[in-house]
Design an enzyme around this catalytic site. Structure first.
Site, short mmCIF file in Angstrom:
data_model
loop_
_atom_site.label_atom_id
_atom_site.label_comp_id
_atom_site.label_asym_id
_atom_site.label_seq_id
_atom_site.Cartn_x
_atom_site.Cartn_y
_atom_site.Cartn_z
N GLU A 76 -95.30 62.02 5.57
CA GLU A 76 -96.04 60.76 5.54
C GLU A 76 -95.69 59.93 4.31
OE1 GLU A 76 -97.82 59.56 7.83
OE2 GLU A 76 -99.00 57.97 6.88
N ASP A 77 -95.50 60.56 3.17
CA ASP A 77 -95.41 59.79 1.93
C ASP A 77 -94.02 59.74 1.29
OD1 ASP A 77 -98.08 59.31 2.17
OD2 ASP A 77 -98.71 60.90 0.81
N ASP A 139 -106.93 70.14 1.55
CA ASP A 139 -106.44 68.83 1.12
C ASP A 139 -107.63 67.94 0.79
OD1 ASP A 139 -104.65 66.54 0.93
OD2 ASP A 139 -105.33 65.99 2.95
MN MN Z 1 -102.76 65.36 0.79
#
Ligand code: MN
Length: 742
Positions: A76-77, A139
């Protein structure tokens, strides 16, 4: 910050066969991938996945879960792709990381409390592997622990989501400590005044009761030792949120709050629990109504313990939980704990918490998923004890974050109708996750769907067979029926306006309304619709409105009326057709009847083309048929002869093709070609190269050596059609090519 070797050693301590190289590889890969990225606090981004991995190592999860935690934000990042993760770490970890990426995409969507249950279902549907949820919860825990660095507005959204979605999820998965910590962080941000009031009160009580916890611990331990029960006694103060919600539940004030201490007696065997209970109850008074035996009747999330409340050494109410070590582990770690214990068959779950298909633990996992689904409804719970629970549902979002649950196979049309019937009825397109997609696209879990609407749109009836949900289908049916009726009404109105004009009368709905009895109709709309459908003759309506007048001689057959542009007024655009009514000397009236807004309805229009088709450039005429609306014929069509004796049915129409809205029209041609291999291909090639669409081909052999080919075409206009015919005639294999009428 946890160090690399600390993490690896911690995992090896409880999973001796853990893949050390895998953990080291994931550590280094994630650190490099996140590079110079920073968290909101300014700390290096990599500290986050590392702390998440550390939380999961505390929960004693398997090496694949720990590696997944390290990698969980890479797709995702960072520039990392799923393919890279698969290649470097294998498909198992690739699938786990992918699951987390999907969930993360949902993070910034607001979720209302009433949708929390659906959202939890969505999480489960996405997380085919329970380890995805465990990483997600860890998370979230780390994000909540560091929430003060996040901007206030976003902070509130995250705290709400934690309270509504993730804390209950942790509870249902049996992880009480996680649930409590998540709730407490969220509570502090969502209701800071209440939070600090409870904290203050706890401080006062703590001072007043100094040494009380120790005192009770010692008293309990001593008594149990005397009775020869091996035990570990631990006291703790309850968490502020647990206290607050109890106050809310029991409607008590902070001042009345006394039982803020809870003690746990952990013993080796189940029978020790009951021995400890008897020691406690014979030493101190039990508070009536507070005894619960969750050992013989476990909770649905597998929680087991004996609960009781006693009046303790200082006349203080003291809550007690008595349990075995294993029960304690299940209560604290829930799903994760099952990885640590052998199941009843004596076989150890091989990898983490996802055991093989046929082990008891697998059955337990199915049980768990069922329980997550409907924690409070035992009947539904029994119905859902399958892992394939959500295979029949997809969960999608509106751009504003509303969650829409649909049956599997549903498409944006179903979505639009699920949001609102008006949205469905005006839907013309859809964007899925920001990209324009066809309306037939099958929706997937987590898709964000934006419906593009147009006021002028009506749902094509063909959607009835595309839509999956009954709601969408019946709404389309209703809208189509209403639209068709409205079209017939408008058509009838035009016919009546003309009929009144011919008799030098002014049409008005009021005058029709006065004659309803004579026409055996209920409303003026019914009259107009009946005329439009051809079920009621316009002359009969005029007679009913003006019964005293003698009818004017019927007009000449309109086919012979001189066509002039003056004196005709448009009925409006219908599939590129403009209807014009001959015989009046009036100029088109600005306030005259407006066009029939029936664009887009296609098959349900009261307008259709005769079998031979008609294309712009052809002179055309319409024939009104009761129950079928208007059929368009080219003026030269043989079939028109059948209507010579029925002038009332003839309606003049002209083409009205806008350049901005080009359309194809149907035409039929007959081609005679040599009966030899390849001739049909040559014919088709000519048509294709000239940009004609072939709808249908029929071949007959009437003459030896020759084939007659009947072709249904779609062309732009008459010139286009003639170009195609000329192109065909130029071919050696073609002996003739001409328009065919139906
Ligand atoms: Mn995370």
């Amino acid at each position: 910050m946890t160090r690399q070797y600390e993490l690896v050693e911690r995992v090896l301590s409880y999973q001796p066969n853990a893949d050390e190289a895998l953990l080291n590889r994931a550590y280094v890969y994630a650190m490099k991938a996140h590079g110079n990225q920073k968290r909101a606090s300014g700390a290096p981004y990599f500290s986050h996945p590392l702390e998440v991995a550390a939380i999961l190592a505390e929960m004693r999860l398997d090496d694949a879960t720990i590696a997944t935690a390290l990698l969980h934000d890479t797709i995702e990042d960072t520039d990392t792709t799923r393919g890279e993760i698969d290649a470097l770490f294998g498909r198992e970890i690739g699938t786990l990381v992918d699951g987390l990426t999907k969930i993360k995409k949902l993070d910034l969507v607001t979720k209302k409390a009433e949708q929390a249950e659906n959202f939890r279902k969505l999480l489960l549907a996405i997380s085919s592997d329970i380890r995805v949820l465990l990483v997600k919860l860890a998370d979230r825990l780390h994000n909540m622990r560091t929430l003060e660095h996040v901007k206030p507005a976003k902070r509130k959204i995250i705290a709400e989501e934690t309270m509504d979605i993730y804390a209950p999820l942790a509870g249902r998965m049996g992880m009480q400590w996680l649930r409590e910590e998540l709730e407490d962080h969220a509570f502090a941000w969502l209701n800071p005044e209440a939070h600090s009031a409870v904290v203050e009160r706890l401080k006062i009580l703590r001072e007043r009761n100094q040494g009380l916890i120790d005192e009770i611990e010692i008293a309990l331990t001593t008594k149990l030792e005397e009775a020869d029960v091996a035990s570990i006694v631990a006291g703790r103060e309850k968490k502020p949120y647990a206290i607050w919600s109890k106050m809310e539940r029991k409607q008590i004030s902070l001042e009345q709050l006394s039982d803020i201490y809870a003690f746990r007696i952990v013993v080796p065997q189940v029978e020790d629990c009951y021995r400890a209970l008897s020691v406690v109850h014979t030493t101190w008074h039990a508070v009536p109504g507070r005894f619960k035996d969750y050992i013989s009747n476990p909770k649905q999330n597998d929680y087991q313990s004996i609960h009781t409340t006693i009046v303790g050494p200082r006349h203080q109410r003291v809550e007690l939980q008595i349990r075995t070590e294993r029960m304690h582990s299940v209560a604290e770690y829930g799903v994760a704990a099952h990885a640590l214990y052998k199941d009843a068959n004596g076989s150890h779950a091989p990898k983490g918490v996802v055991p093989s298909q046929d082990s008891n633990a697998y059955r337990w996992l199915r049980h768990l998923v069922g329980m997550l689904l409907d924690g409070d409804n035992p009947e539904e719970f029994l119905e859902h004890t399958k892992l394939e629970l959500f295979q029949d549902q997809v969960f999608c979002f509106t751009p504003k974050g509303r969650l829409i649950a649909l049956p599997r196979g549903a498409n944006p049309i179903d979505f639009a109708y699920a949001v609102h019937t008006d949205i469905g009825n005006t839907c013309v397109g859809a964007k899925i996750n920001g990209r324009p997609m066809p309306l037939v696209t099958e929706l997937r879990n987590g898709d964000e769907v934006e419906i593009v609407c147009s006021k002028a749109q009506l749902p094509p009836s063909a959607w009835q067979s595309i839509a999956v949900t009954g709601k969408a289908r019946s709404a389309i049916r209703r809208a189509t029926r209403d639209a068709v009726r409205a079209q017939y009404g408008k058509l009838g109105r035009e016919i009546l306006v003309r009929a009144f004009q011919r008799r030098e009368k002014t049409f008005s709905e009021e005058s029709i309304a006065l004659a309803l009895g004579r026409l055996s109709q209920k409303t003026a709309e019914d009259v107009m619709a009946a005329v439009g459908r051809g079920e009621l003759a316009s002359a009969d309506v005029v007679r009913a409105v003006f019964p005293e007048e003698t009818p004017v001689e019927p007009p000449k057959r309109r086919r012979k009326v001189k066509r002039t542009e003056e004196g005709w007024f448009g009925l409006g655009k219908v599939m590129g057709l403009k209807f014009r009514w001959p015989g009046s000397s009036e100029r088109p009236r600005q306030d005259g009847p407006s066009g029939i807004p029936i664009r887009g309805l296609r098959g349900d229009l009261p307008v259709s083309f005769a079998d031979g088709g008609a294309v712009p450039g052809d002179r055309i005429v319409g024939i009104l048929t009761p129950g079928q609306g208007i059929t368009i014929y080219p003026i030269h069509a043989e079939a028109l002869k059948a209507f010579d004796e029925e002038p009332e049915r003839w309606i003049d129409v002209t083409w009205d093709i806008g350049e901005d809205n080009p359309q194809r029209f149907p035409a039929k041609i007959a081609v005679t070609a040599l009966n030899e291999p390849g001739s049909l291909a040559q014919v088709a090639a000519v048509i294709g190269e000239a940009d004609g669409n072939i709808d249908n081909i029929k071949m007959t052999n009437r003459v030896p050596d020759y084939t007659e080919i009947l072709i249904d075409l779609e062309v732009w206009d008459l010139k286009h059609l003639n170009d195609i015919l000329a192109g065909l005639r130029a071919k050696d294999v073609v002996s003739s090519a001409a328009r065919a009428s139906g």
